[in-house]
Design an enzyme around this catalytic site. Structure first.
Site, PDB file in Angstrom:
ATOM      1  N   ARG A  67       0.859  -1.179   0.000  1.00  0.00           N
ATOM      2  CA  ARG A  67       0.000   0.000   0.000  1.00  0.00           C
ATOM      3  C   ARG A  67       0.897   1.230   0.000  1.00  0.00           C
ATOM      4  NH1 ARG A  67      -3.503  -2.818  -1.537  1.00  0.00           N
ATOM      5  NH2 ARG A  67      -5.534  -3.230  -0.581  1.00  0.00           N
TER       6      ARG A  67
ATOM      7  N   GLU B 243      -3.427   7.685  -4.355  1.00  0.00           N
ATOM      8  CA  GLU B 243      -3.867   7.198  -5.678  1.00  0.00           C
ATOM      9  C   GLU B 243      -5.172   7.873  -6.079  1.00  0.00           C
ATOM     10  OE1 GLU B 243      -3.983   2.891  -5.532  1.00  0.00           O
ATOM     11  OE2 GLU B 243      -1.978   2.808  -4.725  1.00  0.00           O
TER      12      GLU B 243
ATOM     13  N   HIS C 136      -1.254   0.284  -9.945  1.00  0.00           N
ATOM     14  CA  HIS C 136      -1.875  -0.648  -8.981  1.00  0.00           C
ATOM     15  C   HIS C 136      -2.461  -1.885  -9.678  1.00  0.00           C
ATOM     16  CE1 HIS C 136      -3.731  -0.878  -4.676  1.00  0.00           C
ATOM     17  NE2 HIS C 136      -3.491  -2.085  -5.153  1.00  0.00           N
TER      18      HIS C 136
END
Ligand code: GLV
Length: 327
Positions: free
Chosen positions: A241, A270, A288
């Site tokens: 993350r 993000e 991602h």
């Protein structure tokens, strides 16, 4: 019939299970293929029995209260569930489920894709060729760094960390790892991995790959103090993350040459990256994609649906992360 709100279009495998269990009319899928807004999420969950969010949907007390007291489950479409305020759900007796296991190997594969891409300067090379600026083979051109035989440091030796270690044996890498606790000796042997403290991991790794969950204790676990003790020739890889890494400190480290490069799949905010990261040639920046294969996303959808179906039928959802609410 119960009502289920699915916050984003997901693979058919999961939707089909829900349709078969409860009928099409019971399932509402957010119709647009984009991240749902907070207001749309709050409106969508109102009065439903189950919510299936994706990892960009923040599920906190406000959203849970907007759903109402009939809410019986939130089934996250991800293994990481830092987007969900679990204590708030537990306080309301709402079970939270995730999708462990099925994305382990897929994410480990992407980790190696990033290691190889950044080490061998694949992004830079591709950009040069596409720009029609490749002058032809050159003895000094785009020289990278070997991967085989080097030291891989794994920060967080859970399922994904272990799958990465397994792949490293094929590259004859030496594997070190830091974890809350050491693995049992048999597993360590099988993975050919050695337990070390964080300082040793930072000092000795040629490739340092992050595989811990995002928690208060792991937020900014990698920042200026860490980068200053890593080898200048080392690479940081993050498929966990974004907020585990202090992105602004990382940009400084990449620009000053404190480390050689980074392979990143996740970011602090993000889909926005730290402005400086966009022009770091020594970073490979992926959007991602950790679990993004047809096979794995289908399995994640099925698992999320299976958890909802179990719960709404009065059974135990198999992947509950706060099982105390079920007892
Ligand atoms: C993806 O990032 C996941 O947590 O499943």
């Amino acid at each position: 019939m119960p009502r289920v709100f699915v916050a984003r279009q997901i693979p058919d495998a999961g939707l089909k299970l829900l349709y078969d269990a409860f009928g099409r009319d019971s399932i509402v899928v957010f119709p647009e293929d984009r991240i749902i807004s907070r207001a749309e999420l709050i409106a969508g969950v109102k009065g439903v029995d189950a919510v299936l969010p994706i990892l960009t949907d923040k599920i906190d007390g406000e959203v849970l209260d907007a759903a109402g007291s009939q809410l019986r489950i939130v089934a996250n479409f991800a293994v990481g569930y830092n987007n969900i305020d679990v204590p708030a759900a537990t306080a309301r007796k709402v079970p939270i489920t995730n999708t462990p296991g099925v994305l382990t190997d897929t994410t480990a594969d992407l980790t190696f894709a990033l290691i190889l891409s950044v080490a061998r300067r694949m992004g830079e090379g591709e950009r040069m060729v596409r720009a029609r600026q490749w002058p032809g083979w050159g003895p000094m051109q785009l020289m990278g760094s070997d991967v085989f035989g080097k030291t891989l440091g794994i920060f967080g030796m859970g399922r994904i960390g272990q799958a990465v270690a397994k792949r490293a044996t094929g590259f004859d890498m030496k594997v070190l790892y830091t974890n809350r606790k050491p693995l049992d000796t048999a597993l360590e042997k099988q993975l050919n991995a050695r337990y070390v403290d964080k300082a040793t991991l930072l000092a000795e790794s040629d490739y340092l790959s992050i595989h811990c969950p995002l928690m208060p204790e792991t937020t900014h676990a990698f920042g200026a103090p860490e980068f200053s003790t890593m080898k200048k020739s080392s690479y940081l890889i993050n498929t966990s993350r974004g907020p585990v890494v202090d992105e602004s400190a990382l940009v400084k480290a990449l620009k000053h040459g404190d480390i050689a490069g980074a392979g990143l799949d996740v970011y602090e905010h993000e889909p926005t990256l730290h402005e400086g990261l966009y022009d770091c040639e020594n970073a490979v920046i992926a959007p991602h994609l950790g679990s993004a294969t047809l096979e794995t996303r289908g399995k994640m959808a099925s698992i999320a649906a299976t958890n909802i179906i179990a719960r709404l039928r009065g059974e135990r959802p198999p992947n509950c992360v706060n099982p105390e609410v079920l007892d």
